[in-house]
Design a protein around this motif. Structure first.
Motif, mmCIF file in Angstrom:
data_model
loop_
_atom_site.group_PDB
_atom_site.id
_atom_site.type_symbol
_atom_site.label_atom_id
_atom_site.label_comp_id
_atom_site.label_asym_id
_atom_site.label_seq_id
_atom_site.Cartn_x
_atom_site.Cartn_y
_atom_site.Cartn_z
ATOM 1 N N TYR A 53 8.259 -15.902 39.642
ATOM 2 C CA TYR A 53 7.822 -14.569 39.255
ATOM 3 C C TYR A 53 6.466 -14.243 39.871
ATOM 4 O O TYR A 53 5.634 -15.123 40.096
ATOM 5 N N SER A 65 3.253 -12.602 38.757
ATOM 6 C CA SER A 65 2.612 -12.182 37.509
ATOM 7 C C SER A 65 1.489 -11.179 37.785
ATOM 8 O O SER A 65 0.926 -11.136 38.886
ATOM 9 N N GLN A 66 1.215 -10.352 36.827
ATOM 10 C CA GLN A 66 0.198 -9.315 36.987
ATOM 11 C C GLN A 66 -1.174 -9.917 37.266
ATOM 12 O O GLN A 66 -1.979 -9.350 38.012
ATOM 13 N N GLN A 125 -1.891 -12.953 38.711
ATOM 14 C CA GLN A 125 -2.018 -13.972 39.747
ATOM 15 C C GLN A 125 -2.744 -13.448 40.982
ATOM 16 O O GLN A 125 -2.710 -12.240 41.290
#
Length: 215
Positions: A10, A12-13, A15
């Motif tokens: 995924y 992620s917001q 990262q």
């Protein structure tokens, strides 16, 4: 992600280096983008497409990114030869070539397009075609089937013209009247198949050749 168990990483917001993860996704999925629309080089009546790797006669061959000039105020049929050469015409998809896109062009730009690239993948299909007692040329979508069955009443021997690009068919002459069907290319020799008989044939680029006797 086509299954319920997800194997992708995924994004992620929170990262860092999101673009690195996204580009890794694109790299992993890149075989599916072969001949796909390339936004950065598509403008007006210029159609850009992605290259990639294609298997030609058992050898992996690299196709470069490219562009095509489209015909204004017409439906353009974009297709590729079995050697990976991309072209467009305004008549329709050519038998023996990979259909890629049908593109509706206005006077100066593309108004809509449809993606046909899935048909480039080998799919076993069956064509059941009723003949009108006339010589017949198979359309591109018809010739892409692997099993060809012909019905109808013949009063003389008739020709069925198929594309000469490398392909194999199982043909069933299920006509009545007592006459052969000749499976032939636009040039070269053909193969007769007797009424009520089946045979495996193939095109070798020059001729249509019998692989098995009638059964």
């Amino acid at each position: 992600m086509s299954n319920s168990t997800i194997t992708f990483d995924y994004i992620s917001q929170s990262q860092a280096n999101k673009e690195k993860t996204a580009n890794a996704y694109f790299d992993a999925a890149s075989p599916a983008t072969l001949f796909g629309r390339r936004e950065s080089t598509t403008s007006g009546l210029t159609w850009g497409y992605y290259g990639g790797t294609v298997l030609i006669d058992g050898s992996q061959t690299q196709i470069a990114n490219g562009t095509l000039a489209l015909t204004a105020s017409a439906t353009n049929y974009v297709e590729a030869t079995r050697a990976g050469v991309v072209s467009a015409n305004t008549s329709g998809f050519t038998a023996g070539r990979w259909p890629l896109y049908s593109i509706v062009a206005g006077a100066s730009s593309v108004t809509s397009y449809s993606d046909y690239r899935l048909q480039a993948n080998p799919v076993c299909g069956r064509l059941a075609k009723a003949l009108s007692d006339a010589n017949t040329t198979l359309a591109g979508n018809e010739a892409r089937n692997n099993i060809l069955e012909f019905t109808g009443v013949l009063t003389v021997q008739r020709n069925i013209t198929v594309p000469l690009g490398a392909q194999q068919w199982t043909v069933f002459n299920n006509t009545s009247g007592g006459f052969d069907l000749i499976i032939i290319g636009a040039t070269g020799t053909g193969v007769p198949i007797g009424m009520g008989k089946r045979a495996i044939i193939y095109a070798d680029g020059t001729n249509v050749v019998r692989a098995t006797a009638d059964v």
